[in-house]
Design a protein around this motif. Structure first.
Motif, PDB file in Angstrom:
ATOM      1  N   TYR A 237       0.848  -1.203   0.000  1.00 19.36           N
ATOM      2  CA  TYR A 237       0.000   0.000   0.000  1.00 19.36           C
ATOM      3  C   TYR A 237       0.876   1.243   0.000  1.00 19.36           C
ATOM      4  N   GLU A 238       0.232   2.366  -0.254  1.00 19.01           N
ATOM      5  CA  GLU A 238       0.941   3.629  -0.069  1.00 19.01           C
ATOM      6  C   GLU A 238       1.026   3.825   1.438  1.00 19.01           C
ATOM      7  N   PHE A 239       2.239   3.753   1.974  1.00 20.43           N
ATOM      8  CA  PHE A 239       2.373   3.782   3.425  1.00 20.43           C
ATOM      9  C   PHE A 239       1.861   5.086   4.005  1.00 20.43           C
ATOM     10  N   ALA A 240       1.041   4.959   4.989  1.00 23.26           N
ATOM     11  CA  ALA A 240       0.494   6.132   5.644  1.00 23.26           C
ATOM     12  C   ALA A 240       1.290   6.392   6.917  1.00 23.26           C
ATOM     13  N   GLU A 241       0.783   7.294   7.716  1.00 24.51           N
ATOM     14  CA  GLU A 241       1.490   7.665   8.941  1.00 24.51           C
ATOM     15  C   GLU A 241       1.645   6.459   9.876  1.00 24.51           C
ATOM     16  N   ASN A 242       0.648   5.608   9.865  1.00 23.32           N
ATOM     17  CA  ASN A 242       0.740   4.392  10.662  1.00 23.32           C
ATOM     18  C   ASN A 242       0.866   3.198   9.700  1.00 23.32           C
ATOM     19  N   PRO A 243       2.077   2.800   9.363  1.00 22.20           N
ATOM     20  CA  PRO A 243       2.242   1.803   8.294  1.00 22.20           C
ATOM     21  C   PRO A 243       1.752   0.407   8.665  1.00 22.20           C
ATOM     22  N   PHE A 244       1.594   0.157   9.966  1.00 26.35           N
ATOM     23  CA  PHE A 244       1.244  -1.207  10.380  1.00 26.35           C
ATOM     24  C   PHE A 244      -0.228  -1.354  10.745  1.00 26.35           C
ATOM     25  N   GLY A 245      -0.991  -0.278  10.568  1.00 26.91           N
ATOM     26  CA  GLY A 245      -2.397  -0.279  10.974  1.00 26.91           C
ATOM     27  C   GLY A 245      -3.211  -1.397  10.331  1.00 26.91           C
ATOM     28  N   LEU A 246      -2.996  -1.585   9.030  1.00 26.13           N
ATOM     29  CA  LEU A 246      -3.775  -2.615   8.334  1.00 26.13           C
ATOM     30  C   LEU A 246      -3.473  -4.008   8.864  1.00 26.13           C
TER      31      LEU A 246
END
Lengths: 320, 150
Positions: free
Chosen positions: A214-223
């Motif tokens: 994914y396009e890493f967001a601020e919390n990359p491990f959330g998913l």
């Protein structure tokens, strides 16, 4: 061409007999053209294609033309070959849609990272003659963990006290495996119930299929963490519960009527997360973990460590 | 900590424009403040692209966007009366995964006493899955004031 393949098969695996022999592929770019009876040659090894793999979702068989079930002619072992297929699509997670990418390079890198760690599927990657990265995966003989749990034929209360503690011990190990990925800057990317398998014979839990990114967001491990939470909810409940199926499982109508907005999943609007309302013997601290994934949540787990700290703490107290 | 050294965290969103406008109105023509506009560029993961060329193209686009945003926000502050000599604008690459952490590191290293950041408002589900730069700044900021502009 067919003669060439027939000779190869007869030379390397004489016990095999095919009705029809196909072509020899050293370039896997056109994966749609590669089918039953063809041989893929990579790095001087030969893989006889048996069929395309498929995934069953919503009752429909979804063929994955870039994933081939094969026999490695040199060893006779069955393998899965995943060919290069770059894809971008919108992954629907409950009410959200997220741009998702299929990355062969990512999965190949993770296969290198977790080599020998049997909490994951095993395999390696090689380049074909055109430079396509091909992942060669060992087949796991086993069953989806969720199916295994669902088919334990005891009432929920007995399951909860007699079976779940051992299941959670192994699940904690599976979570630690995901932490290993995160610690190395990787994500699994597709933590779902059908991607954690229980291996026949050993009983080990093993993660499969990590090519989503994914396009890493601020919390990359959330998913990934949400995926672990959803799995935990399933394991604790031994099933998924919605207002529509509660009465079918013998819950009185008052239970359905007592459900509130906050009792449901943050993402899957119909899924009941507050399982203590259905099974009052679920300890409060275990239910508290589940509620982090509900509409009632005010704080979220950002790391697997945080999730595991709560989970192992309530497991250490035992379920009584 | 020097509260008159203000770090304006910028991105290409309308929220950043709103934050800049608000800041400009507060500071106006006062000369004893220094505003630095910081654009943290988060390069996309290589895994998202089929080849190096496509990845490089995207990176170039992001650098170009950052440069444009910095120009526009500087201009906006000027229009609100902030002296040109009081404003600097820079872009930097995100350190690791976190834009928020990059902003906080920059604030600490350069003695900014105030951070100004726009917030778009995300749902709970979005915050769980993707996180929120402004919420993380509020959570982890130390020895400074944080202004959240909604």
């Amino acid at each position: 061409m067919a003669k060439e393949v027939e000779n190869l098969v007869k030379q390397l695996r004489p016990s095999l007999s095919l009705g029809e022999y196909g072509r020899l592929f050293t370039d896997t770019s056109e994966y749609m053209e590669i089918s039953h009876g063809d041989v893929i040659q990579i790095d001087r090894q030969h893989y006889l294609v048996l069929r395309d793999e498929s995934e069953r979702s919503f009752g429909i068989e979804d063929p994955k033309y870039w994933v081939k079930r094969c026999i490695h002619l040199e060893s006779g072992e069955r393998k899965i070959l995943k060919l290069v297929f770059h894809e971008k699509f919108m992954l629907k997670l409950g009410t959200l849609a997220i741009p998702c990418y299929r990355s062969p390079e990512k999965e190949a890198r993770i296969l290198d990272l977790i080599r020998g760690d049997m909490r994951f599927m095993q395999g390696f990657s090689r380049f074909d003659q055109k430079g396509n990265i091909v992942r060669i995966i060992d087949i796991i003989s086993g069953k989806r963990l969720d199916q295994h749990v669902f088919e334990i034929e005891v009432p929920h209360k007995k399951y909860f006290f007699d079976y779940l503690p051992a299941i959670l011990e192994k699940f904690v190990d599976s979570c630690t495996a995901i932490k290993l990925l995160h610690d190395n800057g990787e994500i699994h990317g597709d933590i779902r119930r059908d991607h954690l398998w229980i291996e026949h014979g050993t009983g080990r839990y093993r993660w499969i299929d990590f090519d989503y990114t994914y396009e890493f967001a601020e919390n990359p491990f959330g998913l990934d963490i949400f995926g672990l939470g959803s799995l935990l909810i399933y394991l604790v409940g031994k099933n998924i519960y919605t207002p529509n199926n509660l009465q079918g499982y013998g819950f009185p109508v008052e239970k359905v009527e007592a459900l509130e907005h906050n009792d449901f999943s943050l993402l899957y609007k119909n899924r009941i997360v507050n399982l203590r309302k259905l099974f009052p013997y679920i300890p409060e601290d275990l239910n508290f973990i589940l509620m982090h994934f509900s509409n009632a949540a005010e704080v979220f787990y950002e790391t697997v460590d945080e999730f595991l700290a709560d989970l192992t703490s309530c497991m250490s107290k035992g379920f009584t | 900590m020097n509260p008159k050294r203000i770090l304006l965290a910028a991105d290409a969103s309308e929220n950043a424009r709103r934050a800049a406008s608000y800041l400009g109105k507060i500071i106006g023509s006062r000369k004893d403040f220094h505003i630095q506009i910081l654009y943290v560029i988060k390069y996309p993961d290589k895994d998202l692209f089929p080849d190096q060329e496509a990845w490089q193209k995207k990176k170039d686009e992001l650098v170009h966007t950052a440069s444009n945003v910095l120009k526009k926000l500087s201009e906006l502050l000027k229009q609100e009366g902030v002296p040109v000599s009081s404003v600097t604008a820079i872009s930097t690459e995100a350190e690791g995964f976190s834009v928020a952490q990059t902003i906080l590191n920059h604030q600490k290293k350069n003695d900014f006493g105030t951070i100004v950041v726009g917030r778009r408002g995300v749902s709970k589900a979005e915050e769980f899955l993707f996180g929120s730069v402004s919420n993380k700044i509020v959570h982890y900021a130390k020895d400074c004031a944080v202004w959240i502009i909604e």
